[in-house]
Structures are given as C-alpha cells and as structure tokens.
Motif scaffolding. Structure first.
Motif, PDB file in Angstrom:
ATOM      1  N   ARG A 296       6.160  10.492  37.587  1.00 16.17           N
ATOM      2  CA  ARG A 296       4.875  10.256  36.921  1.00 16.17           C
ATOM      3  C   ARG A 296       5.033  10.367  35.398  1.00 16.17           C
ATOM      4  NH1 ARG A 296       1.819  14.751  37.365  1.00 16.17           N
ATOM      5  NH2 ARG A 296       0.237  14.510  35.779  1.00 16.17           N
ATOM      6  N   VAL A 297       5.795  11.369  34.971  1.00 20.53           N
ATOM      7  CA  VAL A 297       6.044  11.552  33.534  1.00 20.53           C
ATOM      8  C   VAL A 297       6.834  10.358  32.984  1.00 20.53           C
ATOM      9  CG1 VAL A 297       7.366  12.954  31.874  1.00 20.53           C
ATOM     10  CG2 VAL A 297       5.826  14.067  33.499  1.00 20.53           C
ATOM     11  N   PHE A 298       7.788   9.849  33.765  1.00 17.60           N
ATOM     12  CA  PHE A 298       8.559   8.687  33.299  1.00 17.60           C
ATOM     13  C   PHE A 298       7.662   7.466  33.144  1.00 17.60           C
ATOM     14  CE2 PHE A 298      12.602  10.475  35.492  1.00 17.60           C
ATOM     15  CZ  PHE A 298      12.751  11.374  34.443  1.00 17.60           C
ATOM     16  N   ASP A 299       6.711   7.308  34.056  1.00 19.66           N
ATOM     17  CA  ASP A 299       5.749   6.204  33.978  1.00 19.66           C
ATOM     18  C   ASP A 299       4.912   6.298  32.714  1.00 19.66           C
ATOM     19  OD1 ASP A 299       6.272   4.768  36.144  1.00 19.66           O
ATOM     20  OD2 ASP A 299       4.554   5.457  37.346  1.00 19.66           O
ATOM     21  N   MET A 300       4.484   7.527  32.453  1.00 17.86           N
ATOM     22  CA  MET A 300       3.590   7.758  31.330  1.00 17.86           C
ATOM     23  C   MET A 300       4.341   7.707  30.000  1.00 17.86           C
ATOM     24  SD  MET A 300       1.054  11.011  31.173  1.00 17.86           S
ATOM     25  CE  MET A 300       0.286  10.778  32.757  1.00 17.86           C
ATOM     26  N   LEU A 301       5.584   8.130  30.018  1.00 22.24           N
ATOM     27  CA  LEU A 301       6.371   8.240  28.787  1.00 22.24           C
ATOM     28  C   LEU A 301       7.693   7.480  28.928  1.00 22.24           C
ATOM     29  CD1 LEU A 301       5.910  12.109  28.307  1.00 22.24           C
ATOM     30  CD2 LEU A 301       4.617  10.322  27.141  1.00 22.24           C
ATOM     31  N   PRO A 302       7.625   6.145  28.929  1.00 17.89           N
ATOM     32  CA  PRO A 302       8.850   5.357  29.150  1.00 17.89           C
ATOM     33  C   PRO A 302       9.938   5.625  28.105  1.00 17.89           C
ATOM     34  CG  PRO A 302       6.963   3.940  28.569  1.00 17.89           C
ATOM     35  CD  PRO A 302       6.427   5.302  28.829  1.00 17.89           C
ATOM     36  N   ARG A 303       9.544   5.945  26.882  1.00 15.74           N
ATOM     37  CA  ARG A 303      10.558   6.212  25.848  1.00 15.74           C
ATOM     38  C   ARG A 303      11.376   7.451  26.181  1.00 15.74           C
ATOM     39  NH1 ARG A 303       9.565   3.655  20.656  1.00 15.74           N
ATOM     40  NH2 ARG A 303      10.900   5.213  19.703  1.00 15.74           N
ATOM     41  N   ILE A 304      10.730   8.383  26.832  1.00 12.79           N
ATOM     42  CA  ILE A 304      11.421   9.606  27.241  1.00 12.79           C
ATOM     43  C   ILE A 304      12.374   9.298  28.400  1.00 12.79           C
ATOM     44  CG2 ILE A 304      10.990  11.868  28.341  1.00 12.79           C
ATOM     45  CD1 ILE A 304      10.466  11.648  25.258  1.00 12.79           C
ATOM     46  N   HIS A 305      11.908   8.453  29.290  1.00 14.41           N
ATOM     47  CA  HIS A 305      12.739   8.044  30.430  1.00 14.41           C
ATOM     48  C   HIS A 305      14.028   7.375  29.952  1.00 14.41           C
ATOM     49  CE1 HIS A 305      12.867   5.921  34.605  1.00 14.41           C
ATOM     50  NE2 HIS A 305      13.774   6.883  34.485  1.00 14.41           N
ATOM     51  N   GLU A 306      13.875   6.502  28.943  1.00 14.64           N
ATOM     52  CA  GLU A 306      15.049   5.779  28.412  1.00 14.64           C
ATOM     53  C   GLU A 306      16.053   6.716  27.752  1.00 14.64           C
ATOM     54  OE1 GLU A 306      13.309   3.104  25.582  1.00 14.64           O
ATOM     55  OE2 GLU A 306      12.138   2.110  27.161  1.00 14.64           O
ATOM     56  N   ARG A 307      15.606   7.917  27.364  1.00 16.16           N
ATOM     57  CA  ARG A 307      16.478   8.807  26.590  1.00 16.16           C
ATOM     58  C   ARG A 307      16.877  10.065  27.371  1.00 16.16           C
ATOM     59  NH1 ARG A 307      13.568   5.695  23.604  1.00 16.16           N
ATOM     60  NH2 ARG A 307      14.275   5.039  21.540  1.00 16.16           N
ATOM     61  N   LEU A 308      16.878   9.949  28.668  1.00 19.76           N
ATOM     62  CA  LEU A 308      17.066  11.094  29.554  1.00 19.76           C
ATOM     63  C   LEU A 308      18.299  11.946  29.234  1.00 19.76           C
ATOM     64  CD1 LEU A 308      15.050  11.736  31.626  1.00 19.76           C
ATOM     65  CD2 LEU A 308      16.400  10.520  33.336  1.00 19.76           C
ATOM     66  N   HIS A 309      19.389  11.288  28.830  1.00 19.86           N
ATOM     67  CA  HIS A 309      20.641  12.038  28.626  1.00 19.86           C
ATOM     68  C   HIS A 309      20.926  12.307  27.161  1.00 19.86           C
ATOM     69  CE1 HIS A 309      21.015  11.621  32.843  1.00 19.86           C
ATOM     70  NE2 HIS A 309      20.952  10.308  32.743  1.00 19.86           N
ATOM     71  N   GLN A 310      19.950  11.958  26.318  1.00 19.78           N
ATOM     72  CA  GLN A 310      20.099  12.215  24.877  1.00 19.78           C
ATOM     73  C   GLN A 310      19.812  13.691  24.587  1.00 19.78           C
ATOM     74  OE1 GLN A 310      18.238   9.094  22.585  1.00 19.78           O
ATOM     75  NE2 GLN A 310      17.961  10.426  20.797  1.00 19.78           N
ATOM     76  N   VAL A 311      20.535  14.239  23.604  1.00 16.90           N
ATOM     77  CA  VAL A 311      20.276  15.625  23.182  1.00 16.90           C
ATOM     78  C   VAL A 311      18.913  15.651  22.479  1.00 16.90           C
ATOM     79  CG1 VAL A 311      21.061  17.482  21.662  1.00 16.90           C
ATOM     80  CG2 VAL A 311      22.713  16.169  23.010  1.00 16.90           C
ATOM     81  N   ALA A 312      18.058  16.582  22.909  1.00 19.03           N
ATOM     82  CA  ALA A 312      16.656  16.544  22.458  1.00 19.03           C
ATOM     83  C   ALA A 312      16.505  16.657  20.944  1.00 19.03           C
ATOM     84  CB  ALA A 312      15.858  17.646  23.156  1.00 19.03           C
ATOM     85  N   GLY A 313      17.415  17.392  20.293  1.00 20.36           N
ATOM     86  CA  GLY A 313      17.341  17.551  18.842  1.00 20.36           C
ATOM     87  C   GLY A 313      17.516  16.250  18.078  1.00 20.36           C
ATOM     88  N   THR A 314      18.046  15.221  18.742  1.00 16.86           N
ATOM     89  CA  THR A 314      18.256  13.935  18.062  1.00 16.86           C
ATOM     90  C   THR A 314      17.101  12.959  18.294  1.00 16.86           C
ATOM     91  OG1 THR A 314      19.483  12.974  19.922  1.00 16.86           O
ATOM     92  CG2 THR A 314      20.771  14.174  18.268  1.00 16.86           C
ATOM     93  N   LEU A 315      16.079  13.389  19.014  1.00 19.38           N
ATOM     94  CA  LEU A 315      14.897  12.533  19.205  1.00 19.38           C
ATOM     95  C   LEU A 315      14.087  12.477  17.910  1.00 19.38           C
ATOM     96  CD1 LEU A 315      13.495  13.892  22.614  1.00 19.38           C
ATOM     97  CD2 LEU A 315      14.778  11.758  22.289  1.00 19.38           C
ATOM     98  N   SER A 316      13.312  11.424  17.753  1.00 17.64           N
ATOM     99  CA  SER A 316      12.384  11.357  16.613  1.00 17.64           C
ATOM    100  C   SER A 316      11.276  12.382  16.823  1.00 17.64           C
ATOM    101  CB  SER A 316      11.781   9.955  16.520  1.00 17.64           C
ATOM    102  OG  SER A 316      10.847   9.770  17.569  1.00 17.64           O
ATOM    103  N   GLY A 317      10.524  12.643  15.773  1.00 18.58           N
ATOM    104  CA  GLY A 317       9.426  13.615  15.879  1.00 18.58           C
ATOM    105  C   GLY A 317       8.429  13.247  16.966  1.00 18.58           C
ATOM    106  N   GLY A 318       8.080  11.981  17.033  1.00 19.54           N
ATOM    107  CA  GLY A 318       7.113  11.525  18.041  1.00 19.54           C
ATOM    108  C   GLY A 318       7.667  11.684  19.444  1.00 19.54           C
ATOM    109  N   GLU A 319       8.957  11.340  19.602  1.00 15.74           N
ATOM    110  CA  GLU A 319       9.590  11.484  20.917  1.00 15.74           C
ATOM    111  C   GLU A 319       9.667  12.958  21.322  1.00 15.74           C
ATOM    112  OE1 GLU A 319      12.346   7.504  20.182  1.00 15.74           O
ATOM    113  OE2 GLU A 319      13.249   9.498  20.024  1.00 15.74           O
ATOM    114  N   GLN A 320       9.927  13.824  20.345  1.00 17.25           N
ATOM    115  CA  GLN A 320       9.982  15.257  20.659  1.00 17.25           C
ATOM    116  C   GLN A 320       8.613  15.767  21.119  1.00 17.25           C
ATOM    117  OE1 GLN A 320      11.905  17.829  17.821  1.00 17.25           O
ATOM    118  NE2 GLN A 320      13.648  16.465  17.587  1.00 17.25           N
TER     119      GLN A 320
END
Ligand SMILES: Nc1ncnc2c1ncn2[C@@H]1O[C@H](COP(=O)(O)OP(=O)(O)OP(=O)(O)O)[C@@H](O)[C@H]1O
Ligand SMILES: [Mg+2]
Length: 244
Positions: A124-148
């Motif tokens: 459900r979270v992946f549906d709601m937040l596709p950008r997060i789904h695409e970045r599943l294996h990315q280190v969270a500290g490297t996400l943009s502010g909005g993605e964080q």
C-alpha cells in the motif's frame, strides 16, 4: 463541528509540559474526532513540537491529562502508545540515514508480528509513494529532502496507525514537493487515519484541515474550522503574512 455519533479520538485537558524550570506548554485543551485532520499552527517556540511529543509519550506531562479512545495515556510508555495506533513523524523526519529505504520502512513495522499484514501495508505504501518504491535499496541519507519526508511518512504508516502526528512535514521543501506531501497526507486521511498536523505553513494547513488550533507561548489562543481561521484577521496578520 462533527455530527452526533462522531467519537472523540484524542483529548488533551489542561496539558502542561516543562523542561526543568521552563514551562513550554501551559495548559492546553485540544480535541480530535475520529477521521478528522486537525492542524496546530503557531510561531517558532510556541510549544507545538512539545505538544506532539507529549501525545506520542516521549515527554512526560507536568500537569493535565491526555486520553485516547477514552483511555488515559498517563501510564502508557511511548512504545505502547505506538501499539495503540499513535504514530509520530518527528520534526526533522528522524530517518536512519545509513540504512536503506527498505530497512527504514521495516523499522516502522518493528512492533508487529503479522507478517502478512506488514506485506500488505508495504504494498500500500509503495502504491502511495512510488518514488520510495523505486529507491528501495538506496541509502536513505542520499534521498532528497522531499523523498526523506515521504519515507518518514511511509515508515509511520507501517505501524498501521489510527492517529498520525505530523511535525512540520513541509519544512525546507519546495512548493511543488509540499503539494505532493499534502496529497499523500490527504489520501492517508481518506483511508480513515486521523491526523494531527503541526505546520508553520498556516495557509496550506488550514486549507487541508477541518479544524485548527493556534498556539502562542505554550497556550491555545484560538481555535475554529480551517475556514474560520483562514478568514480571521488576527490569524491572517500573525501567520499568513498580511498586514493588519
Ligand atoms: N529539550 C529542551 N530543553 C529545554 N527547552 C526546550 C527543549 N525543547 C524545547 N524547549 C523550549 O520549549 C519551547 C517550545 O518549543 P517547541 O519545540 O515545542 O516549539 P515549536 O512550536 O515546535 O517551535 P518550532 O516552530 O520552532 O518548531 C521553546 O521555548 C523551546 O526553547
Ligand atoms: Mg517544532
């Protein structure tokens, strides 16, 4: 005003919180009905974050009471409040920057043992937040502010909250990103999660919320429907950047 039969989900009565000798919250009364989105606005240092932390249970009360589903929360530590469905997305997001997006999301579900339910909520979270789904294996500290910020919201959703406490989700984000975040918050509410939103962006918060409270120096100065507060000259002068 909610119609008859609508239940009070959360009630703060005379809540006081102090940091040592400094009284930050000085007798706050606040109510939130099931299914509502309520916002708490106010200037820097008004006591908004302190109030949210007192509800989540990370700060003790020095006076007053908080009840949730008619239950007094006084003796419930933060992790038990989380189990009851109270989830906080803290100021500054509080994500684990060295962990991956997926690991951060799983931390949100640490209190749960229902693996199937967690998997369903993850989807459900992946549906709601596709950008997060695409970045599943990315280190969270490297996400943009909005993605964080989206990750922080997604992580909170994995605890399957009934009451989501959001502390300044728009902080430091560009207007388009803020709009996206508010759309996500709106869809969370439409799924039946009640929301208490702390915002400095009073305009946006009052547009989205059914009701609002205005806090100043540890006290509630005004409350009303989002529309009433948006039209209130004192609110416009103090929080919406208009000359009075
Ligand atoms: N850990 C702390 N120790 C001492 N005083 C604190 C602490 N945290 C907050 N305060 C004080 O309590 C008051 C309320 O702070 P709080 O963070 O709740 O305000 P806020 O409304 O969330 O402000 P902002 O919009 O800047 O986030 C402030 O005067 C602040 O200096
Ligand atoms: Mg704050």
């Amino acid at each position: 005003m909610p119609s008859d039969g609508v239940k009070t989900l959360l009630r703060l009565a005379g809540v006081q919180v102090a940091y040592g000798a400094i009284e930050a919250v000085k007798g706050v009364d606040l109510e939130l009905f099931a299914g509502e989105m309520v916002c708490l606005i106010g200037a820097n240092g008004a006591g908004k974050t302190t109030t949210l932390n007192a509800i989540a249970g990370t700060l003790p009360l020095s006076g007053g009471s908080i009840s949730y589903h008619e239950e007094d929360l006084a003796r419930l530590p933060a992790h038990k409040r989380l189990r009851r469905g109270i989830a906080l997305v803290p100021e500054g997001r509080g994500i684990f920057t060295r962990l991956t997006v997926e690991e951060n999301l799983r931390m949100g579900a640490y209190i749960r043992k229902d693996a199937d339910g967690v998997a369903a909520d993850m989807a459900r979270v992946f549906d709601m937040l596709p950008r997060i789904h695409e970045r599943l294996h990315q280190v969270a500290g490297t996400l943009s502010g909005g993605e964080q910020q989206m990750l922080a919201i997604g992580r909170a959703l994995l605890s399957r909250p009934r009451l989501l406490l959001l502390d300044e989700p728009s902080m430091g984000l560009a207007p388009l990103v803020v709009e996206k975040i508010f759309e996500v918050v709106q869809s969370v509410r439409q799924e039946g999660v009640s929301i208490l939103l702390v915002e400095q962006n009073a305009n946006l918060a009052l547009e989205f919320a059914q009701r609002g409270y205005v806090m100043e120096s540890g006290r509630i100065m005004l409350s009303g429907s989002g529309r009433e507060l948006l039209a209130n000259p004192a609110v416009r002068a103090a929080y919406l950047g208009e000359a009075s």
